[in-house]
Design a protein around this motif. Structure first.
Motif, PDB file in Angstrom:
ATOM      1  N   LEU A  83       0.834  -1.200   0.000  1.00 34.16           N
ATOM      2  CA  LEU A  83       0.000   0.000   0.000  1.00 34.16           C
ATOM      3  C   LEU A  83       0.872   1.254   0.000  1.00 34.16           C
ATOM      4  O   LEU A  83       0.584   2.227  -0.705  1.00 34.16           O
ATOM      5  N   ASP A  84       1.931   1.241   0.801  1.00 34.43           N
ATOM      6  CA  ASP A  84       2.864   2.378   0.807  1.00 34.43           C
ATOM      7  C   ASP A  84       3.478   2.573  -0.574  1.00 34.43           C
ATOM      8  O   ASP A  84       3.575   3.705  -1.069  1.00 34.43           O
ATOM      9  N   GLU A  85       3.893   1.475  -1.178  1.00 31.62           N
ATOM     10  CA  GLU A  85       4.517   1.535  -2.506  1.00 31.62           C
ATOM     11  C   GLU A  85       3.568   2.155  -3.533  1.00 31.62           C
ATOM     12  O   GLU A  85       3.990   2.914  -4.412  1.00 31.62           O
ATOM     13  N   ALA A  86       2.290   1.835  -3.426  1.00 31.78           N
ATOM     14  CA  ALA A  86       1.295   2.340  -4.377  1.00 31.78           C
ATOM     15  C   ALA A  86       0.766   3.715  -3.993  1.00 31.78           C
ATOM     16  O   ALA A  86      -0.015   4.304  -4.750  1.00 31.78           O
ATOM     17  N   GLY A  87       1.174   4.231  -2.825  1.00 30.64           N
ATOM     18  CA  GLY A  87       0.689   5.527  -2.372  1.00 30.64           C
ATOM     19  C   GLY A  87      -0.774   5.504  -1.972  1.00 30.64           C
ATOM     20  O   GLY A  87      -1.487   6.501  -2.141  1.00 30.64           O
ATOM     21  N   VAL A  88      -1.222   4.384  -1.434  1.00 31.82           N
ATOM     22  CA  VAL A  88      -2.625   4.204  -1.050  1.00 31.82           C
ATOM     23  C   VAL A  88      -2.715   4.204   0.479  1.00 31.82           C
ATOM     24  O   VAL A  88      -2.193   3.302   1.126  1.00 31.82           O
ATOM     25  N   PRO A  89      -3.387   5.184   1.071  1.00 33.91           N
ATOM     26  CA  PRO A  89      -3.478   5.212   2.529  1.00 33.91           C
ATOM     27  C   PRO A  89      -4.422   4.159   3.086  1.00 33.91           C
ATOM     28  O   PRO A  89      -4.136   3.538   4.121  1.00 33.91           O
ATOM     29  N   ARG A  90      -5.576   3.937   2.410  1.00 34.01           N
ATOM     30  CA  ARG A  90      -6.577   3.004   2.910  1.00 34.01           C
ATOM     31  C   ARG A  90      -7.269   2.317   1.731  1.00 34.01           C
ATOM     32  O   ARG A  90      -7.390   2.910   0.655  1.00 34.01           O
ATOM     33  N   ALA A  91      -7.734   1.094   1.962  1.00 32.78           N
ATOM     34  CA  ALA A  91      -8.372   0.345   0.883  1.00 32.78           C
ATOM     35  C   ALA A  91      -9.334  -0.672   1.465  1.00 32.78           C
ATOM     36  O   ALA A  91      -9.248  -1.048   2.641  1.00 32.78           O
ATOM     37  N   VAL A  92     -10.252  -1.131   0.617  1.00 36.79           N
ATOM     38  CA  VAL A  92     -11.045  -2.315   0.938  1.00 36.79           C
ATOM     39  C   VAL A  92     -10.203  -3.536   0.572  1.00 36.79           C
ATOM     40  O   VAL A  92      -9.566  -3.572  -0.481  1.00 36.79           O
TER      41      VAL A  92
END
Length: 266
Positions: A83-92
């Motif tokens: 998630l960090d690598e993709a720059g995504v803070p939160r996801a389902v």
């Protein structure tokens, strides 16, 4: 073993700076571990969401963490790194079978990264422990050609039927199996060591649970009921006439279900 980012696609993956990002889904695979078994559903999800798919990769022996639950924890921690690598803070988090334990560990260890969970034919405690230990002991000594032959010949009976989806079955037969990439026996050995029953109450994220009435691989009607009873914010749906692999079935409205999960989780 660790999770690595296999694919990042769909609206939101390449948005210009300052544009609002679309909701993100992370697909956590089952014991196959390739991240490829969404099959045709990948395209259906990518049309609406940003979809991250991870796979499980072996690490050098010096980096391995042997045993059971530590493997699930390691995979959960490295998904947070994805998630960090993709720059995504939160996801389902969308997870099936073996991957459900990884998703639950992610929700326990990194709750701020989880919008909600959609768990399919999975478990927090696997009741057939002797059977899975025997399988883990035999897999390293079984020729890969024999494993592949069994996978192809039994695909319809053990994974899809009585539901029928000819396209999904054919794509499954063509997919490279997870045991061809290594680490399969290690994942099998981890299963009988997993027991999160006493920690389910700590998972605060919204959880949508799906079990198949005719699951020939996991006793999912029983294991998913354990999850439904223990998770404080969960709803269980039974998919009648379905077998273990259901995420690729075109007739199942996974896009709409995930849209509703995003709405209810906010």
């Amino acid at each position: 073993m660790k999770a690595i980012l296999l694919h990042d696609s769909g609206p939101g993956a390449t948005l210009s700076e300052g544009a609002p990002r679309r909701e993100t889904i992370v697909y956590v695979p089952g014991i196959d571990g390739t991240g490829e078994l969404l099959l045709g559903t990948s395209k259906r999800l990518e049309a609406r969401f940003r979809l991250l798919r991870v796979r499980y990769d072996p690490e050098p022996p010096s980096d391995e963490r042997p045993g059971g639950a530590p493997l699930y924890e390691r995979l959960a921690d490295t998904i947070a790194e994805c998630l960090d690598e993709a720059g995504v803070p939160r996801a389902v988090i969308l997870a099936e079978s073996f991957g459900g334990g990884v998703a639950l560990q992610l929700a326990l260890r990194h709750p701020d990264r989880v919008v909600g969970l959609m768990l399919v034919n999975t478990f927090c405690f696997y009741p057939r422990r002797i059977r899975i230990r025997l399988g883990a002991a035999l897999v390293p000594f079984t020729p890969k050609k024999l494993l592949q032959l069994g996978r192809i010949s039994l695909a319809a009976k053990l994974f899809f039927r009585p539901r029928k989806d000819a396209e999904a079955e054919e794509l499954f037969r063509q997919a490279i199996p997870g045991f061809a990439r290594g680490g399969y026996a290690e994942r099998m050995r981890a299963i009988p060591e997993l027991d999160l029953r006493d920690r389910l109450g700590e998972v605060t994220a919204r959880c949508e649970l799906f079990c198949s009435s005719d699951d020939a691989v996991v006793p999912s009607t029983a294991t998913m009921q354990v999850l439904a009873d223990g998770l404080p914010n969960a709803q269980l749906t039974t998919l009648e006439g379905a077998n273990h692999i259901v995420l690729p079935l075109a007739e199942e409205p996974w896009v709409e279900r995930l849209e509703e999960l995003f709405r209810s989780a906010k």
